[in-house]
Design a protein around this motif. Sequence first.
Motif, PDB file in Angstrom:
ATOM      1  N   ILE A 286     -54.742  65.552  10.503  1.00 39.08           N
ATOM      2  CA  ILE A 286     -55.740  64.485  10.380  1.00 39.08           C
ATOM      3  C   ILE A 286     -55.477  63.397  11.416  1.00 39.08           C
ATOM      4  O   ILE A 286     -54.411  63.354  12.031  1.00 39.08           O
ATOM      5  CB  ILE A 286     -55.713  63.833   8.971  1.00 39.08           C
ATOM      6  CG1 ILE A 286     -54.349  63.183   8.703  1.00 39.08           C
ATOM      7  CG2 ILE A 286     -56.096  64.826   7.893  1.00 39.08           C
ATOM      8  CD1 ILE A 286     -54.332  62.208   7.535  1.00 39.08           C
ATOM      9  N   ASP A 287     -56.448  62.505  11.558  1.00 40.80           N
ATOM     10  CA  ASP A 287     -56.248  61.251  12.264  1.00 40.80           C
ATOM     11  C   ASP A 287     -55.907  60.196  11.214  1.00 40.80           C
ATOM     12  O   ASP A 287     -56.460  60.207  10.106  1.00 40.80           O
ATOM     13  CB  ASP A 287     -57.520  60.821  13.006  1.00 40.80           C
ATOM     14  CG  ASP A 287     -57.744  61.604  14.295  1.00 40.80           C
ATOM     15  OD1 ASP A 287     -56.863  62.401  14.691  1.00 40.80           O
ATOM     16  OD2 ASP A 287     -58.810  61.416  14.902  1.00 40.80           O
TER      17      ASP A 287
ATOM     18  N   GLN B 228     -47.828  64.909  19.568  1.00 37.96           N
ATOM     19  CA  GLN B 228     -46.594  65.541  19.092  1.00 37.96           C
ATOM     20  C   GLN B 228     -46.819  66.534  17.956  1.00 37.96           C
ATOM     21  O   GLN B 228     -45.859  67.053  17.391  1.00 37.96           O
ATOM     22  CB  GLN B 228     -45.595  64.448  18.692  1.00 37.96           C
ATOM     23  CG  GLN B 228     -45.156  63.643  19.901  1.00 37.96           C
ATOM     24  CD  GLN B 228     -44.168  62.556  19.564  1.00 37.96           C
ATOM     25  OE1 GLN B 228     -43.999  62.166  18.428  1.00 37.96           O
ATOM     26  NE2 GLN B 228     -43.488  62.060  20.582  1.00 37.96           N
ATOM     27  N   GLU B 229     -48.084  66.781  17.626  1.00 36.79           N
ATOM     28  CA  GLU B 229     -48.408  67.821  16.638  1.00 36.79           C
ATOM     29  C   GLU B 229     -49.561  68.656  17.193  1.00 36.79           C
ATOM     30  O   GLU B 229     -50.684  68.614  16.713  1.00 36.79           O
ATOM     31  CB  GLU B 229     -48.797  67.181  15.295  1.00 36.79           C
ATOM     32  CG  GLU B 229     -48.978  68.193  14.178  1.00 36.79           C
ATOM     33  CD  GLU B 229     -47.744  69.035  13.939  1.00 36.79           C
ATOM     34  OE1 GLU B 229     -47.622  70.103  14.568  1.00 36.79           O
ATOM     35  OE2 GLU B 229     -46.909  68.642  13.124  1.00 36.79           O
ATOM     36  N   PRO B 230     -49.280  69.440  18.254  1.00 37.28           N
ATOM     37  CA  PRO B 230     -50.341  70.180  18.932  1.00 37.28           C
ATOM     38  C   PRO B 230     -50.781  71.462  18.217  1.00 37.28           C
ATOM     39  O   PRO B 230     -51.851  71.992  18.495  1.00 37.28           O
ATOM     40  CB  PRO B 230     -49.731  70.514  20.293  1.00 37.28           C
ATOM     41  CG  PRO B 230     -48.256  70.608  20.011  1.00 37.28           C
ATOM     42  CD  PRO B 230     -47.992  69.570  18.940  1.00 37.28           C
TER      43      PRO B 230
ATOM     44  N   PRO C 128     -49.833  66.131   8.744  1.00 37.73           N
ATOM     45  CA  PRO C 128     -49.637  66.266  10.187  1.00 37.73           C
ATOM     46  C   PRO C 128     -50.690  65.475  10.963  1.00 37.73           C
ATOM     47  O   PRO C 128     -51.861  65.413  10.560  1.00 37.73           O
ATOM     48  CB  PRO C 128     -49.792  67.765  10.433  1.00 37.73           C
ATOM     49  CG  PRO C 128     -49.481  68.395   9.112  1.00 37.73           C
ATOM     50  CD  PRO C 128     -49.995  67.429   8.090  1.00 37.73           C
ATOM     51  N   CYS C 129     -50.245  64.879  12.062  1.00 34.46           N
ATOM     52  CA  CYS C 129     -51.122  64.039  12.873  1.00 34.46           C
ATOM     53  C   CYS C 129     -50.739  64.206  14.340  1.00 34.46           C
ATOM     54  O   CYS C 129     -49.557  64.211  14.675  1.00 34.46           O
ATOM     55  CB  CYS C 129     -50.962  62.582  12.428  1.00 34.46           C
ATOM     56  SG  CYS C 129     -51.941  61.415  13.392  1.00 34.46           S
ATOM     57  N   ASN C 130     -51.747  64.320  15.200  1.00 30.76           N
ATOM     58  CA  ASN C 130     -51.517  64.524  16.631  1.00 30.76           C
ATOM     59  C   ASN C 130     -51.889  63.282  17.454  1.00 30.76           C
ATOM     60  O   ASN C 130     -52.057  63.359  18.656  1.00 30.76           O
ATOM     61  CB  ASN C 130     -52.322  65.738  17.115  1.00 30.76           C
ATOM     62  CG  ASN C 130     -51.854  66.252  18.460  1.00 30.76           C
ATOM     63  OD1 ASN C 130     -50.670  66.265  18.758  1.00 30.76           O
ATOM     64  ND2 ASN C 130     -52.799  66.660  19.299  1.00 30.76           N
TER      65      ASN C 130
ATOM     66  N   ALA D 172     -45.160  65.081  12.268  1.00 27.83           N
ATOM     67  CA  ALA D 172     -45.370  65.761  13.548  1.00 27.83           C
ATOM     68  C   ALA D 172     -44.177  66.671  13.818  1.00 27.83           C
ATOM     69  O   ALA D 172     -43.053  66.360  13.437  1.00 27.83           O
ATOM     70  CB  ALA D 172     -45.527  64.751  14.680  1.00 27.83           C
ATOM     71  N   SER D 173     -44.440  67.781  14.473  1.00 25.55           N
ATOM     72  CA  SER D 173     -43.419  68.797  14.707  1.00 25.55           C
ATOM     73  C   SER D 173     -42.602  68.594  15.981  1.00 25.55           C
ATOM     74  O   SER D 173     -41.566  69.222  16.153  1.00 25.55           O
ATOM     75  CB  SER D 173     -44.074  70.184  14.783  1.00 25.55           C
ATOM     76  OG  SER D 173     -44.709  70.480  13.572  1.00 25.55           O
ATOM     77  N   ALA D 174     -43.066  67.728  16.883  1.00 29.86           N
ATOM     78  CA  ALA D 174     -42.378  67.568  18.168  1.00 29.86           C
ATOM     79  C   ALA D 174     -42.088  66.100  18.448  1.00 29.86           C
ATOM     80  O   ALA D 174     -42.314  65.605  19.542  1.00 29.86           O
ATOM     81  CB  ALA D 174     -43.225  68.165  19.284  1.00 29.86           C
ATOM     82  N   CYS D 175     -41.581  65.415  17.454  1.00 34.13           N
ATOM     83  CA  CYS D 175     -41.341  63.980  17.514  1.00 34.13           C
ATOM     84  C   CYS D 175     -39.842  63.722  17.378  1.00 34.13           C
ATOM     85  O   CYS D 175     -39.127  64.507  16.765  1.00 34.13           O
ATOM     86  CB  CYS D 175     -42.117  63.313  16.365  1.00 34.13           C
ATOM     87  SG  CYS D 175     -41.822  61.555  16.123  1.00 34.13           S
ATOM     88  N   GLY D 176     -39.383  62.612  17.895  1.00 29.90           N
ATOM     89  CA  GLY D 176     -37.982  62.236  17.713  1.00 29.90           C
ATOM     90  C   GLY D 176     -37.618  62.070  16.245  1.00 29.90           C
ATOM     91  O   GLY D 176     -36.456  62.214  15.864  1.00 29.90           O
ATOM     92  N   PHE D 177     -38.619  61.783  15.399  1.00 32.17           N
ATOM     93  CA  PHE D 177     -38.388  61.616  13.966  1.00 32.17           C
ATOM     94  C   PHE D 177     -38.557  62.911  13.172  1.00 32.17           C
ATOM     95  O   PHE D 177     -38.358  62.928  11.958  1.00 32.17           O
ATOM     96  CB  PHE D 177     -39.327  60.541  13.387  1.00 32.17           C
ATOM     97  CG  PHE D 177     -39.082  59.162  13.945  1.00 32.17           C
ATOM     98  CD1 PHE D 177     -37.899  58.492  13.686  1.00 32.17           C
ATOM     99  CD2 PHE D 177     -40.039  58.539  14.734  1.00 32.17           C
ATOM    100  CE1 PHE D 177     -37.668  57.208  14.190  1.00 32.17           C
ATOM    101  CE2 PHE D 177     -39.820  57.273  15.239  1.00 32.17           C
ATOM    102  CZ  PHE D 177     -38.633  56.598  14.978  1.00 32.17           C
TER     103      PHE D 177
END
Length: 158
Positions: free
Chosen positions: A96-97, A70-72, A63-65, A33-38
């Motif tokens: 993906i989910d 956190q991956e919009p 990528p997973c939202n 994810a692009s907007a995660c603490g990790f």
Amino acid sequence: MASIYDFTAKSLAGEDVPLKRFEGQVLLIVNTASACGFTPQYKGLEALQKTFASRGFSVLGFPCNQFGRQEPGDAAQIQQFCATNYAVSFPLFDKIDVNGGNAHPLYQYLRSEKSGLLGSSIKWNFTKFLVDRSGKVVARHAPTTTPEALTKEIEALL
């Protein structure tokens, strides 16, 4: 009996990629994810890719939202973010989910092969599955496990 090589996933470019393409390699499969603490773990994942690719290793990023949205972004935005911020060279796949009724079949398989501490569900972004050269899922690591911490485990499989 299923193996990871029985699955296909769409690349960020929209191409169907049979995972058989990675047969014989050691793989680290990660939901990202692009907007995660990790998210800074992209740096460590890319370092593993650069260090071990020539020896038959690849990171596969999915990528997973599903976790805190956190991956919009769409595929182009994800690709741009990863290229600009982390110079990612490893394969990235379409968003993906990883849990629930719409979970990608690959992740249904990975979860069935290696449960986590609290069951089979993926708990957050940057859960990591290590796959050996024969396609066997040999380890599952929590998001808090840094890519760098996997170096010895990867080397042992190479």
